[in-house]
Design an enzyme around this catalytic site. Sequence first.
Site, PDB file in Angstrom:
ATOM      1  N   ASP A 125       0.803  -1.227   0.000  1.00 24.99           N
ATOM      2  CA  ASP A 125       0.000   0.000   0.000  1.00 24.99           C
ATOM      3  C   ASP A 125       0.834   1.274   0.000  1.00 24.99           C
ATOM      4  OD1 ASP A 125       0.884  -0.536   2.607  1.00 24.99           O
ATOM      5  OD2 ASP A 125      -1.085  -1.177   3.269  1.00 24.99           O
TER       6      ASP A 125
ATOM      7  N   ASN B  29      -7.889  -3.155  13.986  1.00 24.37           N
ATOM      8  CA  ASN B  29      -9.272  -3.488  13.630  1.00 24.37           C
ATOM      9  C   ASN B  29      -9.333  -4.695  12.699  1.00 24.37           C
ATOM     10  OD1 ASN B  29      -8.242  -2.437  11.294  1.00 24.37           O
ATOM     11  ND2 ASN B  29      -9.687  -0.743  11.108  1.00 24.37           N
TER      12      ASN B  29
ATOM     13  N   HIS C 255      -7.431  -5.101   9.956  1.00 28.72           N
ATOM     14  CA  HIS C 255      -7.112  -4.862   8.535  1.00 28.72           C
ATOM     15  C   HIS C 255      -5.812  -5.556   8.133  1.00 28.72           C
ATOM     16  CE1 HIS C 255      -4.926  -0.793   9.509  1.00 28.72           C
ATOM     17  NE2 HIS C 255      -4.018  -1.712   9.314  1.00 28.72           N
TER      18      HIS C 255
ATOM     19  N   GLU D 104      -9.806  -2.329   5.140  1.00 25.03           N
ATOM     20  CA  GLU D 104     -10.474  -2.053   6.414  1.00 25.03           C
ATOM     21  C   GLU D 104     -11.763  -2.878   6.519  1.00 25.03           C
ATOM     22  OE1 GLU D 104      -8.780  -0.387   8.419  1.00 25.03           O
ATOM     23  OE2 GLU D 104      -8.164   1.603   7.738  1.00 25.03           O
TER      24      GLU D 104
HETATM   25  C1  F6R Z   1       1.396  -1.686   6.097  1.00 25.53           C
HETATM   26  C2  F6R Z   1       0.082  -2.289   6.166  1.00 25.53           C
HETATM   27  C3  F6R Z   1      -0.720  -2.344   7.413  1.00 25.53           C
HETATM   28  C4  F6R Z   1       0.096  -2.607   8.666  1.00 25.53           C
HETATM   29  C5  F6R Z   1      -0.798  -2.601   9.899  1.00 25.53           C
HETATM   30  C6  F6R Z   1      -0.005  -2.808  11.181  1.00 25.53           C
HETATM   31  O1  F6R Z   1       1.940  -1.775   4.802  1.00 25.53           O
HETATM   32  O2  F6R Z   1      -0.369  -2.716   5.166  1.00 25.53           O
HETATM   33  O3  F6R Z   1      -1.691  -3.358   7.284  1.00 25.53           O
HETATM   34  O4  F6R Z   1       0.743  -3.846   8.556  1.00 25.53           O
HETATM   35  O5  F6R Z   1      -1.472  -1.375   9.970  1.00 25.53           O
HETATM   36  O6  F6R Z   1       0.836  -1.720  11.369  1.00 25.53           O
HETATM   37  P1  F6R Z   1       1.947  -1.719  12.498  1.00 25.53           P
HETATM   38  O7  F6R Z   1       2.953  -2.748  12.114  1.00 25.53           O
HETATM   39  O8  F6R Z   1       2.531  -0.337  12.462  1.00 25.53           O
HETATM   40  O9  F6R Z   1       1.266  -2.052  13.780  1.00 25.53           O
END
Ligand code: F6R
Length: 242
Positions: free
Chosen positions: A67, A136, A138, A143
């Site tokens: 992303d 959440n 994701h 989401e």
């Molecule tokens: C990042 C991504 C997100 C993160 C998720 C957890 O490229 O796609 O899904 O993996 O938000 O983020 P952290 O590791 O910062 O807790």
Amino acid sequence: MNIIKFDSEAKLNEAAARIITGIVQTNPSAVLGLATGGTPVGIYKQLVHDYNEGLVSFKKVTTFNLDEYVGLAPDHHQSYSYYMRENLFNHVDVDASRTNIPSGLASDLGEECSRYDQLIQAAGRIDIQLLGLGHNGHIGFNEPEEELSSGTHVVDLAEETKQANARFFSEGEQVPSQAITMGVGTILKAKTLLLVVKGKDKAEIVKRALTGPITTDVPASLLQTHPQLTVLVDQAAGSLLP
Ligand code: F6R
């Protein structure tokens, strides 16, 4: 599904890196799906270490990131493009022309999403997709919704996601409200999935994702359907898992 718990973050990072380097050692032209955020930072450090030790070369790999924020230029210090250069790409022998991250600046975002999907298709199957987990549920920036998109698409980030990611932004800087993300269909098409979850604050959601019902309310629960899912957790994140 293979769930492995680690009593130290260093061991978890080493294990994750070993899985990735193993794939690249077997197939130097492997296609790697990469993630950003806090979770993989230590894994990338370990990969850089392994590269410096001469254990692995990334010269021929192709990479696709999950992303990118809409509206951030690749040189913006909070863009995922910048993150990948800082944490991995600048420190290993990867060919920059084979690293792919959606452009958050494209004038036609829909077209950019199609372009990204075509690039992934042209590269063949993603050999391993590294994933973190949102509070959440994701994955990528898919989401919780009534319906999930299969391919790359633009998403409105959940308030919870913006708050969680605000920790990386300086005071006064706004967390973008939209992102381009690979869809769940593309993620599930990867040959191997490597989900890494760290911290007590993720214990409940990782339990729901892996042992609860499969529902678009918890996008990561769809990972249960994948035949090659490996989950690496630290003790805190894995405390509610069997
Ligand atoms: C990042 C991504 C997100 C993160 C998720 C957890 O490229 O796609 O899904 O993996 O938000 O983020 P952290 O590791 O910062 O807790």
